[in-house]
Design a protein around this motif. Structure first.
Motif, PDB file in Angstrom:
ATOM      1  N   VAL A   6       0.402  -1.069   0.079  1.00 35.39           N
ATOM      2  CA  VAL A   6       0.135  -0.174   0.436  1.00 35.39           C
ATOM      3  C   VAL A   6       0.338   1.133   0.105  1.00 35.39           C
ATOM      4  O   VAL A   6       1.713   1.694   0.922  1.00 35.39           O
ATOM      5  CB  VAL A   6      -0.490   0.317   1.345  1.00 35.39           C
ATOM      6  N   ILE A  18      -7.323   1.223   7.253  1.00 34.23           N
ATOM      7  CA  ILE A  18      -7.066   0.937   6.333  1.00 34.23           C
ATOM      8  C   ILE A  18      -7.879  -0.797   7.299  1.00 34.23           C
ATOM      9  O   ILE A  18      -9.307  -1.378   6.707  1.00 34.23           O
ATOM     10  CB  ILE A  18      -6.217   0.219   5.851  1.00 34.23           C
ATOM     11  N   THR A  33      -0.347  -4.426  10.179  1.00 31.68           N
ATOM     12  CA  THR A  33      -0.045  -3.475   9.270  1.00 31.68           C
ATOM     13  C   THR A  33       1.461  -2.974   9.476  1.00 31.68           C
ATOM     14  O   THR A  33       2.092  -3.199  10.602  1.00 31.68           O
ATOM     15  CB  THR A  33      -0.837  -2.540   9.757  1.00 31.68           C
ATOM     16  N   ARG A  38       5.005   0.362   4.204  1.00 29.56           N
ATOM     17  CA  ARG A  38       3.770   0.013   3.178  1.00 29.56           C
ATOM     18  C   ARG A  38       3.461  -1.785   3.059  1.00 29.56           C
ATOM     19  O   ARG A  38       3.453  -2.068   1.982  1.00 29.56           O
ATOM     20  CB  ARG A  38       4.291   0.804   2.324  1.00 29.56           C
ATOM     21  N   PHE A  55      -9.915  -1.307  -0.171  1.00 27.86           N
ATOM     22  CA  PHE A  55      -8.364  -0.400   0.202  1.00 27.86           C
ATOM     23  C   PHE A  55      -8.651   1.050  -0.946  1.00 27.86           C
ATOM     24  O   PHE A  55      -8.783   1.992   0.000  1.00 27.86           O
ATOM     25  CB  PHE A  55      -7.160  -1.326  -0.166  1.00 27.86           C
ATOM     26  N   TYR A  60      -6.985   3.463   0.031  1.00 28.12           N
ATOM     27  CA  TYR A  60      -5.586   3.328  -0.193  1.00 28.12           C
ATOM     28  C   TYR A  60      -5.187   2.488  -0.997  1.00 28.12           C
ATOM     29  O   TYR A  60      -5.795   1.422  -0.577  1.00 28.12           O
ATOM     30  CB  TYR A  60      -5.000   2.692   1.186  1.00 28.12           C
ATOM     31  N   ALA A  62      -4.018  -0.768  -3.248  1.00 28.36           N
ATOM     32  CA  ALA A  62      -3.769  -1.720  -2.940  1.00 28.36           C
ATOM     33  C   ALA A  62      -3.103  -2.586  -3.649  1.00 28.36           C
ATOM     34  O   ALA A  62      -2.875  -2.216  -5.202  1.00 28.36           O
ATOM     35  CB  ALA A  62      -3.627  -2.343  -1.576  1.00 28.36           C
TER      36      ALA A  62
END
Length: 68
Positions: A6, A18, A33, A38, A55, A60, A62
């Motif tokens: 991400v 997220i 996470t 990332r 996401f 976000y 991904a």
């Protein structure tokens, strides 16, 4: 375990957003996470496509990748 990159997850606040977005759809999802690299690891019954959609909707986007 599904693994994602991400790019715009840069801090714990991003990671929390997220996680909230995913757990709103799959309350049993396990989310790990790693903002410094990332990386996002997810255990869920949802498909990769469903996860990517969640996401993206959360802001976000991904990319999936596999560990080798």
């Amino acid at each position: 375990m599904q693994l994602f990159h991400v790019e715009n997850m840069t801090c714990q606040g991003c990671a929390n957003a997220i996680t909230r977005a995913l757990q709103a759809v799959d309350a049993n999802a396990v989310v790990k996470t790693f903002p410094p690299i990332r990386q996002l690891r997810v255990e869920s019954t949802l498909s990769n496509e469903q996860l990517l959609g969640i996401f993206a909707e959360a802001g976000y986007p991904a990319q999936p990748f596999s560990e080798k």
